[in-house]
Write an enzyme that holds these catalytic residues in place. Structure first.
Site, PDB file in Angstrom:
ATOM      1  N   ASP A  32       3.885   5.423  -2.602  1.00  0.00           N
ATOM      2  CA  ASP A  32       2.670   5.070  -1.861  1.00  0.00           C
ATOM      3  C   ASP A  32       2.102   6.269  -1.117  1.00  0.00           C
ATOM      4  O   ASP A  32       2.627   6.654  -0.059  1.00  0.00           O
ATOM      5  CB  ASP A  32       3.003   3.939  -0.869  1.00  0.00           C
ATOM      6  N   ASP A 216      -4.984   6.507  -2.535  1.00  0.00           N
ATOM      7  CA  ASP A 216      -3.886   5.631  -2.127  1.00  0.00           C
ATOM      8  C   ASP A 216      -3.213   4.979  -3.334  1.00  0.00           C
ATOM      9  O   ASP A 216      -3.657   3.932  -3.832  1.00  0.00           O
ATOM     10  CB  ASP A 216      -4.432   4.557  -1.169  1.00  0.00           C
TER      11      ASP A 216
HETATM   12  O1  LIG Z   1      -1.026   0.080   3.744  1.00  0.00           O
HETATM   13  C1  LIG Z   1      -1.728   0.797   2.800  1.00  0.00           C
HETATM   14  C2  LIG Z   1      -0.914   1.966   2.322  1.00  0.00           C
HETATM   15  N1  LIG Z   1      -0.958   1.914   0.871  1.00  0.00           N
HETATM   16  C3  LIG Z   1      -1.225   0.523   0.506  1.00  0.00           C
HETATM   17  C4  LIG Z   1       0.045  -0.150   0.125  1.00  0.00           C
HETATM   18  N2  LIG Z   1       0.276  -1.472   0.117  1.00  0.00           N
HETATM   19  C5  LIG Z   1       1.522  -1.578  -0.413  1.00  0.00           C
HETATM   20  C6  LIG Z   1       2.222  -2.825  -0.686  1.00  0.00           C
HETATM   21  C7  LIG Z   1       3.190  -2.872  -1.676  1.00  0.00           C
HETATM   22  C8  LIG Z   1       3.864  -4.058  -1.965  1.00  0.00           C
HETATM   23  C9  LIG Z   1       3.542  -5.196  -1.255  1.00  0.00           C
HETATM   24  C10 LIG Z   1       4.245  -6.486  -1.559  1.00  0.00           C
HETATM   25  F1  LIG Z   1       5.295  -6.295  -2.352  1.00  0.00           F
HETATM   26  F2  LIG Z   1       3.393  -7.313  -2.158  1.00  0.00           F
HETATM   27  F3  LIG Z   1       4.641  -7.026  -0.408  1.00  0.00           F
HETATM   28  C11 LIG Z   1       2.557  -5.177  -0.270  1.00  0.00           C
HETATM   29  C12 LIG Z   1       1.884  -3.988   0.028  1.00  0.00           C
HETATM   30  N3  LIG Z   1       2.027  -0.376  -0.687  1.00  0.00           N
HETATM   31  O2  LIG Z   1       1.099   0.520  -0.317  1.00  0.00           O
HETATM   32  C13 LIG Z   1      -1.953  -0.097   1.642  1.00  0.00           C
END
Ligand SMILES: O[C@H]1CN[C@@H](c2nc(-c3ccc(C(F)(F)F)cc3)no2)C1
Length: 324
Positions: A32, A216
Site C-alpha cells: 500500500d 495509492d
Molecule cells: O487508507 C488509504 C491508504 N491506501 C488505501 C488502502 N486501503 C486499504 C485496505 C485494504 C484492505 C481492506 C480490507 F481488507 F477490506 F479490510 C481495507 C482497506 N489498503 O490501502 C486507502
C-alpha cells in the site's frame, strides 16, 4: 541489490497481494503506497478473527525481538482498521532483505479484514512520517532498504486479472514503452502526492483546473473530484449514481470512454476497458471512476496504476510514469 516480487490480483482486481517472508514465515500482504505500517495477522490476533488467515508466529522466529510497550493503530480510507503491538524481525521481499524491520502484530482487526481471508496484512510504501507506531515512529521496509539499493526506487507494474510485479532497487525497462515522465512529489503529508494539470474524457479536449493527486496502490479505484466524475459520466447515457451500488453504474452494453490525465508533458491514458470495472449482476456495471468524497485530492488507485508503469523514486522525491 534489489528485489522483484509478483503482485497477484484478487477477484475483480480488488487488491494485489505479494508474498513477504518474515522471520522465515511467508504471508501474502497487500502493498500500500498510501500508508506506512507493515502489519500482519499473528498469534496475537484473537482466534475468532484469525479465521482462515495465514498468521505470523513470532515465537517460531529466531530473529524476532519485541519492542516492549510499543503500539500502533491505523484506519484506512474505507473505514477499516487494525491495531496492536510491535516487534522487529528480518523481512524479505522478492530476494531483498531488511534486518530489524518493524513488524506490527495485530491484536485487533476490523470486520473487513477478518472476512478478506486472502489478505494477511499490509506492507506500507508511503513515507515514514505516516507510520502510526508509538511512542517511537518506525521506518517503512522501503525506507530501511534504501541504502542497500542500486537505485533508491521501487516500481509498480499492476495488471488487470493477471499477475504483475513490484521491483525494488532497479527499473526494468522491458516493462514499459518509451521514456519515463517524471513529476515532482510533495511528501510533506507522507503521500506520493503530485499535481495533475488537466484531464480529457474520450477524445475530447484536455481542460479543467490542475489538482493534487496521490498514487495509492492500496486503493482499488480511481477517485476524482465530483466535477470531473460528473463530466465523465455525462458521456455515458445510462450512467447514474446508485446509492445501492455505492457509486456510478451504467448498462454493461455501453461503450465506456477513456480518461486521460495530463501530468506535466505526459498524457496518462486510462482505457475505457479498465473504467468498466465490474458487473453488478443485474445488467449494470460499476464504474472504475468514482468520487473522491471531496477530500481535496484525487486518489489514483489500481484502476489508474494498471494502465501505467510507475516509478516511486525515494531518492529524488519524484514519480515516473510510462505507458505499457
Ligand atoms: O487508507 C488509504 C491508504 N491506501 C488505501 C488502502 N486501503 C486499504 C485496505 C485494504 C484492505 C481492506 C480490507 F481488507 F477490506 F479490510 C481495507 C482497506 N489498503 O490501502 C486507502
Amino acid at each position: 541489490v534489489g528485489g522483484d516480487v509478483t503482485a497477484t490480483p484478487e477477484s475483480d482486481d480488488n487488491e494485489y497481494l505479494c508474498p513477504v517472508t518474515i522471520g522465515g514465515q511467508t504471508l501474502n500482504l497487500d502493498f500500500d503506497s498510501g500508508s506506512s505500517d507493515l502489519w500482519v495477522f499473528s498469534t496475537s490476533t484473537p482466534s475468532s478473527e484469525q479465521q482462515s488467515h495465514t498468521i505470523y508466529n513470532p515465537a517460531k522466529s529466531s530473529t524476532f525481538k519485541e519492542l516492549n510497550g510499543f503500539t500502533w493503530q491505523i484506519s484506512y480510507g474505507d473505514g477499516s482498521g487494525a491495531s496492536g503491538t510491535v516487534g522487529t524481525d528480518t523481512v524479505t521481499v522478492g530476494g531483498l532483505t531488511v534486518k530489524n524491520q518493524a513488524v506490527e502484530l495485530a491484536t485487533a482487526v476490523s470486520s473487513e479484514f477478518v472476512t478478506d481471508s486472502a489478505n494477511n496484512g499490509l506492507l506500507g510504501l508511503a513515507w515514514s512520517n505516516l507510520n502510526t507506531v508509538e511512542p517511537t515512529q518506525q521506518q517503512t521496509f522501503f525506507a530501511n532498504a534504501g541504502p542497500q539499493l542500486q537505485q533508491n526506487v521501487f516500481t509498480a507494474d499492476l495488471r488487470h486479472d493477471q499477475p504483475g510485479s513490484y521491483d525494488f532497487g532497479f527499473i526494468d525497462t522491458s516493462k514499459f514503452q518509451g521514456n519515463l515522465n517524471y513529476v515532482p512529489v510533495d511528501n510533506s503529508q507522507g503521500f506520493w502526492q503530485f499535481t495533475v494539470d488537466g484531464y480529457a474524457v474520450g477524445d475530447g479536449a484536455t481542460g479543467g483546473n490542475s489538482f493534487s493527486a496521490i498514487a495509492d496502490t492500496g486503493t482499488t479505484l480511481l477517485l476524482l473530484d465530483d466535477n470531473i466524475v460528473s463530466d465523465y459520466y455525462s458521456q455515458i447515457s445510462s450512467a447514474q449514481n446508485s446509492n445501492s451500488a455505492g457509486g456510478f453504474v451504467f448498462d454493461c452494453t455501453e461503450d465506456v470512454p477513456d480518461l486521460t490525465l495530463q501530468i506535466g508533458d505526459y498524457a496518462a491514458v486510462v482505457p475505457g476497458s479498465l473504467l468498466n470495472f465490474s458487473q453488478n449482476g443485474d445488467g449494470t456495471c460499476f464504474g472504475g471512476i468514482q468520487s473522491d468524497g471531496g477530500q481535496g485530492f484525487a486518489i489514483l488507485g489500481d484502476v489508474f496504476l494498471k494502465a501505467q508503469f510507475t516509478v516511486f523514486d525515494q531518492g529524488n522525491v519524484q514519480l515516473g510514469f510510462a505507458p505499457k
